[in-house]
Design an enzyme around this catalytic site. Sequence first.
Site, PDB file in Angstrom:
ATOM      1  CG  ASP A 181     -10.276  17.770  18.906  1.00 24.03           C
ATOM      2  OD1 ASP A 181     -11.350  16.934  19.986  1.00 24.03           O
ATOM      3  OD2 ASP A 181      -9.024  18.270  19.462  1.00 24.03           O
ATOM      4  CE  LYS A 196     -11.169   6.995  25.943  1.00 25.59           C
ATOM      5  NZ  LYS A 196     -10.931   7.808  24.705  1.00 25.59           N
ATOM      6  CB  THR A 243     -16.626   9.593  24.373  1.00 30.01           C
ATOM      7  OG1 THR A 243     -15.730  10.706  24.239  1.00 30.01           O
ATOM      8  CG2 THR A 243     -17.770   8.912  25.227  1.00 30.01           C
ATOM      9  CG  ASP A 279     -10.565  19.810  26.246  1.00 27.57           C
ATOM     10  OD1 ASP A 279      -9.595  19.063  25.858  1.00 27.57           O
ATOM     11  OD2 ASP A 279     -11.317  19.848  25.308  1.00 27.57           O
ATOM     12  CG  ASP A 290     -10.929   8.225  21.318  1.00 29.99           C
ATOM     13  OD1 ASP A 290     -11.650   8.930  22.125  1.00 29.99           O
ATOM     14  OD2 ASP A 290     -11.254   8.970  20.515  1.00 29.99           O
ATOM     15  CG  ASP A 323     -13.927  14.438  20.716  1.00 30.88           C
ATOM     16  OD1 ASP A 323     -14.635  13.571  21.710  1.00 30.88           O
ATOM     17  OD2 ASP A 323     -13.592  15.587  20.401  1.00 30.88           O
ATOM     18  CE  LYS A 343      -3.756   1.032   2.655  1.00 30.82           C
ATOM     19  NZ  LYS A 343      -4.744   0.471   3.769  1.00 30.82           N
ATOM     20  CG  ASP A 403      -6.943  10.047  19.386  1.00 30.93           C
ATOM     21  OD1 ASP A 403      -8.383   9.939  19.263  1.00 30.93           O
ATOM     22  OD2 ASP A 403      -6.696  11.464  19.620  1.00 30.93           O
TER      23      ASP A 403
HETATM   24  P1  IMP Z   1     -13.004  11.416  23.546  1.00 29.64           P
HETATM   25  O1  IMP Z   1     -11.625  12.145  22.499  1.00 29.64           O
HETATM   26  O2  IMP Z   1     -13.986  11.054  22.613  1.00 29.64           O
HETATM   27  O3  IMP Z   1     -12.119  10.368  24.309  1.00 29.64           O
HETATM   28  O4  IMP Z   1     -13.118  12.567  24.145  1.00 29.64           O
HETATM   29  C1  IMP Z   1     -11.924  13.924  24.720  1.00 29.64           C
HETATM   30  C2  IMP Z   1     -12.445  14.848  24.805  1.00 29.64           C
HETATM   31  O5  IMP Z   1     -13.833  15.524  25.401  1.00 29.64           O
HETATM   32  C3  IMP Z   1     -11.952  16.459  25.328  1.00 29.64           C
HETATM   33  O6  IMP Z   1     -11.003  16.668  24.723  1.00 29.64           O
HETATM   34  C4  IMP Z   1     -12.947  17.119  25.739  1.00 29.64           C
HETATM   35  O7  IMP Z   1     -12.922  18.152  24.823  1.00 29.64           O
HETATM   36  C5  IMP Z   1     -14.194  16.662  25.657  1.00 29.64           C
HETATM   37  N1  IMP Z   1     -14.610  16.142  26.910  1.00 29.64           N
HETATM   38  C6  IMP Z   1     -16.454  16.729  27.350  1.00 29.64           C
HETATM   39  N2  IMP Z   1     -16.535  16.756  28.528  1.00 29.64           N
HETATM   40  C7  IMP Z   1     -15.610  15.721  29.226  1.00 29.64           C
HETATM   41  C8  IMP Z   1     -15.691  15.169  30.745  1.00 29.64           C
HETATM   42  O8  IMP Z   1     -16.517  15.250  31.296  1.00 29.64           O
HETATM   43  N3  IMP Z   1     -14.401  14.946  30.607  1.00 29.64           N
HETATM   44  C9  IMP Z   1     -13.161  14.477  29.769  1.00 29.64           C
HETATM   45  N4  IMP Z   1     -13.591  15.592  28.612  1.00 29.64           N
HETATM   46  C10 IMP Z   1     -14.189  15.961  28.399  1.00 29.64           C
HETATM   47 MG    MG Z   2      -9.652  10.712  20.901  1.00 31.35          MG
END
Ligand code: IMP
Ligand code: MG
Length: 453
Positions: free
Chosen positions: A180, A381, A208, A373, A172, A174, A133, A410
């Site tokens: 994101d 997890k 998540t 953030d 996951d 984001d 690939k 990620d």
């Molecule tokens: P993940 O990539 O799905 O694990 O999501 C991570 C993102 O969820 C973080 O970067 C935050 O922007 C958002 N987030 C919203 N609420 C929370 C929380 O209570 N704890 C941690 N992340 C949160």
């Molecule tokens: Mg993520």
Amino acid sequence: MTTRYRVEYALKTHRRDQFIEWVKGLLAVPFVLYSQPTGVFGDGTSVAKMADEAHRRYAEIMRDVEMMIDDHISRQKQNLLQVQDANGNGGGVDINSLFLPTIPSKLGMLVPTAGPFFTRLPLEAAFKYQDRKRYISSRRYVAPSFNDVRLVLNSAQIMAVTGGALQLATFDGDVTLYDDGESLEPSSPIIHRLLDLLSKNIKIGIVTAAGYTTADGYYSRLHGLLDAIAESPDLDDAQKRSLVIMGGEANYLFRFDPASKHRLAPVERSQWLTPEMAMWSEADIAALLDVAESALRDCVRTMRLPATIVRKDRAVGIVPTDPSVRIARESLEETVLVVQRILELSSLGSRVQAAGTPSQRGVPFCAFNGGRDVFVDIGDKSWGVTVCQQWFGRGAGQAIGGENTLHVGDQFLSAGSNDFKARSVGTTAWIASPAETVELLDELADLMQKKLS
Ligand code: IMP
Ligand code: MG
């Protein structure tokens, strides 16, 4: 010394994956020996010959690493048997068994952070697949890279879990399912691929960090998927109900329910907490979040961060005060490392590290850099994926095993990354974008189809 240590730590430990770096280093040798940077005007055959030779050497190295992993796995099994023998069959863990001398594998000595491996990894075959690939062997100026090795490892893991082993895929949110801070819109190419997994009777957990206490929060992020499942004519009811959302790392469980508002029904904690999780006391949780909050406030003050503190019942974090302003990556990373260290040094954190029965160990936490953030969540997890394994294993009377689970995420660097913890309970694939998740799911579907026929 201290300064040197700090520099090394900050530059290397948490920003590198030692196993991938080690494999990359091994592949660099044939690259240096066989690449033909001077053959710019040479005839095509010499480049083709070089590519053949490099391919053969890279594949040999991958086969050697594959065999070292086999040896590592057999040592893992021996060490486990030794601990089980020490604990007898009467249940309960003898604390002394945690200190039994274990026989290190060669891989364990070369890469102390490696493992556990839940399956063997067919690295040679995976390399050949990725080389077809990515034309890794045909490159004369760019050596096999971190991403090349990461993708070879992903392919090897996919090869290892297809052929009947895969029962649970966790994702996951984001960066894995959507960009994101975005949502899973109906147009996302990931949706029909997830439906395809469900149709093959594979369970899905979305694990998540996003922590919402009610279904509407998850519906707004995942509506494309939830609506598609509800409306799918191809999935039966049991397949539709094979999706759960585990939010806040390991804090809020919702099961897919076509009849519920927002297509999700909350599940009472008493129905899904593992026995260890049930022992985390509310007082300890609040105390841990207090320490984390004060450490975050200190970071905001000392680095003058344009950030606001967000305190929730199971998490505390900093988010940009003005959403259009990005906090510098260095500041986010510094904040994670400071908060993590303060929590580890606090009486609550040190109890987490201490050996002992779960009730003595206290409440685990996860401090991570979310890109824009920083959050400190209760649990991590590994607990979130464990809950999915137990939830879906209930019917069969036992939890789905780590070798039957694949977590896709990620964030796999050792500090400040939240998917990393999932490695201790199941196999994993490390993607860098939702587009890579699509490719990974296609690879998975392709192999499942081939192995079926
Ligand atoms: P993940 O990539 O799905 O694990 O999501 C991570 C993102 O969820 C973080 O970067 C935050 O922007 C958002 N987030 C919203 N609420 C929370 C929380 O209570 N704890 C941690 N992340 C949160
Ligand atoms: Mg993520």
